[in-house]
Design a protein around this motif. Sequence first.
Motif, PDB file in Angstrom:
ATOM      1  N   ILE A 288       0.908  -1.199  -0.016  1.00  0.00           N
ATOM      2  CA  ILE A 288      -0.076   0.058  -0.079  1.00  0.00           C
ATOM      3  C   ILE A 288       0.971   1.110   0.117  1.00  0.00           C
ATOM      4  N   ILE A 289       1.753   1.282   0.915  1.00  0.00           N
ATOM      5  CA  ILE A 289       2.889   2.531   0.902  1.00  0.00           C
ATOM      6  C   ILE A 289       3.306   2.567  -0.352  1.00  0.00           C
ATOM      7  N   SER A 290       3.933   1.521  -1.076  1.00  0.00           N
ATOM      8  CA  SER A 290       4.491   1.499  -2.318  1.00  0.00           C
ATOM      9  C   SER A 290       3.615   2.105  -3.366  1.00  0.00           C
ATOM     10  N   VAL A 291       2.388   1.617  -3.406  1.00  0.00           N
ATOM     11  CA  VAL A 291       1.498   2.119  -4.306  1.00  0.00           C
ATOM     12  C   VAL A 291       1.154   3.740  -4.285  1.00  0.00           C
ATOM     13  N   ILE A 292       1.142   3.832  -3.032  1.00  0.00           N
ATOM     14  CA  ILE A 292       1.014   5.407  -2.615  1.00  0.00           C
ATOM     15  C   ILE A 292       1.947   6.323  -3.199  1.00  0.00           C
ATOM     16  N   LEU A 293       3.377   6.010  -2.756  1.00  0.00           N
ATOM     17  CA  LEU A 293       4.504   6.548  -3.112  1.00  0.00           C
ATOM     18  C   LEU A 293       4.599   6.714  -4.669  1.00  0.00           C
ATOM     19  N   GLU A 294       4.310   5.429  -5.474  1.00  0.00           N
ATOM     20  CA  GLU A 294       4.231   5.479  -6.696  1.00  0.00           C
ATOM     21  C   GLU A 294       3.456   6.343  -7.430  1.00  0.00           C
ATOM     22  N   TYR A 295       2.278   6.387  -6.908  1.00  0.00           N
ATOM     23  CA  TYR A 295       1.138   7.296  -7.347  1.00  0.00           C
ATOM     24  C   TYR A 295       1.411   8.984  -7.037  1.00  0.00           C
TER      25      TYR A 295
ATOM     26  N   LEU B  55       4.049  10.148  -9.308  1.00  0.00           N
ATOM     27  CA  LEU B  55       3.486  10.417 -10.728  1.00  0.00           C
ATOM     28  C   LEU B  55       2.482  11.619 -10.658  1.00  0.00           C
ATOM     29  N   PHE B  56       2.072  11.772  -9.416  1.00  0.00           N
ATOM     30  CA  PHE B  56       1.041  12.939  -9.534  1.00  0.00           C
ATOM     31  C   PHE B  56       1.917  14.149  -9.153  1.00  0.00           C
ATOM     32  N   TRP B  57       2.864  14.110  -8.656  1.00  0.00           N
ATOM     33  CA  TRP B  57       3.834  15.339  -8.572  1.00  0.00           C
ATOM     34  C   TRP B  57       4.785  15.614  -9.830  1.00  0.00           C
ATOM     35  N   PHE B  58       5.089  14.583 -10.609  1.00  0.00           N
ATOM     36  CA  PHE B  58       5.600  14.807 -11.814  1.00  0.00           C
ATOM     37  C   PHE B  58       4.749  15.393 -12.696  1.00  0.00           C
ATOM     38  N   LEU B  59       3.410  14.917 -12.928  1.00  0.00           N
ATOM     39  CA  LEU B  59       2.378  15.505 -13.764  1.00  0.00           C
ATOM     40  C   LEU B  59       2.177  16.795 -13.288  1.00  0.00           C
ATOM     41  N   PHE B  60       2.195  17.201 -12.040  1.00  0.00           N
ATOM     42  CA  PHE B  60       1.842  18.605 -11.134  1.00  0.00           C
ATOM     43  C   PHE B  60       2.992  19.597 -11.816  1.00  0.00           C
ATOM     44  N   PHE B  61       4.351  18.940 -11.809  1.00  0.00           N
ATOM     45  CA  PHE B  61       5.462  19.774 -12.217  1.00  0.00           C
ATOM     46  C   PHE B  61       5.456  20.078 -13.747  1.00  0.00           C
ATOM     47  N   VAL B  62       5.110  19.058 -14.578  1.00  0.00           N
ATOM     48  CA  VAL B  62       4.943  19.120 -15.939  1.00  0.00           C
ATOM     49  C   VAL B  62       3.982  20.338 -16.302  1.00  0.00           C
ATOM     50  N   ALA B  63       2.683  20.275 -15.658  1.00  0.00           N
ATOM     51  CA  ALA B  63       1.878  21.216 -16.013  1.00  0.00           C
ATOM     52  C   ALA B  63       2.004  22.776 -15.468  1.00  0.00           C
ATOM     53  N   ARG B  64       2.946  22.800 -14.301  1.00  0.00           N
ATOM     54  CA  ARG B  64       2.974  24.125 -13.859  1.00  0.00           C
ATOM     55  C   ARG B  64       4.103  24.640 -15.012  1.00  0.00           C
ATOM     56  N   LEU B  65       4.990  23.849 -15.075  1.00  0.00           N
ATOM     57  CA  LEU B  65       6.214  24.059 -16.438  1.00  0.00           C
ATOM     58  C   LEU B  65       5.596  24.656 -17.593  1.00  0.00           C
ATOM     59  N   ALA B  66       4.644  23.993 -18.106  1.00  0.00           N
ATOM     60  CA  ALA B  66       3.760  24.178 -19.349  1.00  0.00           C
ATOM     61  C   ALA B  66       2.953  25.473 -19.096  1.00  0.00           C
ATOM     62  N   LYS B  67       2.516  25.795 -18.129  1.00  0.00           N
ATOM     63  CA  LYS B  67       1.651  27.089 -17.678  1.00  0.00           C
ATOM     64  C   LYS B  67       3.035  28.223 -17.827  1.00  0.00           C
TER      65      LYS B  67
END
Length: 146
Positions: free
Chosen positions: A8-15, A18-30
């Motif tokens: 469960i901790i592994s899945v939470i960390l993986e997702y 992934l969430f923080w990576f997508l958030f970073f890409v979205a902020r960079l695109a903005k």
Amino acid sequence: MNNIAVKIISVILEYGMLFWFLFFVARLAKVFRDDIKAKRRELFAHALPHEAVLTCIEGDAAFLGRRFAFSDKISIGRSDDNDIIVPETFVSHNHAVIRAKNNLYVIEDLNSANHTYLNNRELKGKAYIKDGDFIRVGSLVFQFGR
């Protein structure tokens, strides 16, 4: 039980990663999009200055030194519907017009009886004008500036 908690901790960390990576890409695109918009506004703001000026440098004392600012169009003639009204019999009712066109200015003689002169040459039809050009209508000489 320990094994399930680790998964469960592994899945939470993986997702979570992934969430923080997508958030970073979205902020960079903005940031890139906002920067591009600012650069476009800056470029288009300088594409066509907000106004050009005709300065009377020769002729009637009432006009001498007067500056006529405009942005899109200015008309010269004897009738009251012109922007610059020249009360001379040598000036036609609708003598000439200057218009902004594609980041440049174009002067057009409106089939005047006594012609419009651009840099001491008779203007036939239309011509592009640039900073410092001289325009003669009747006894008045204007210098074009941007």
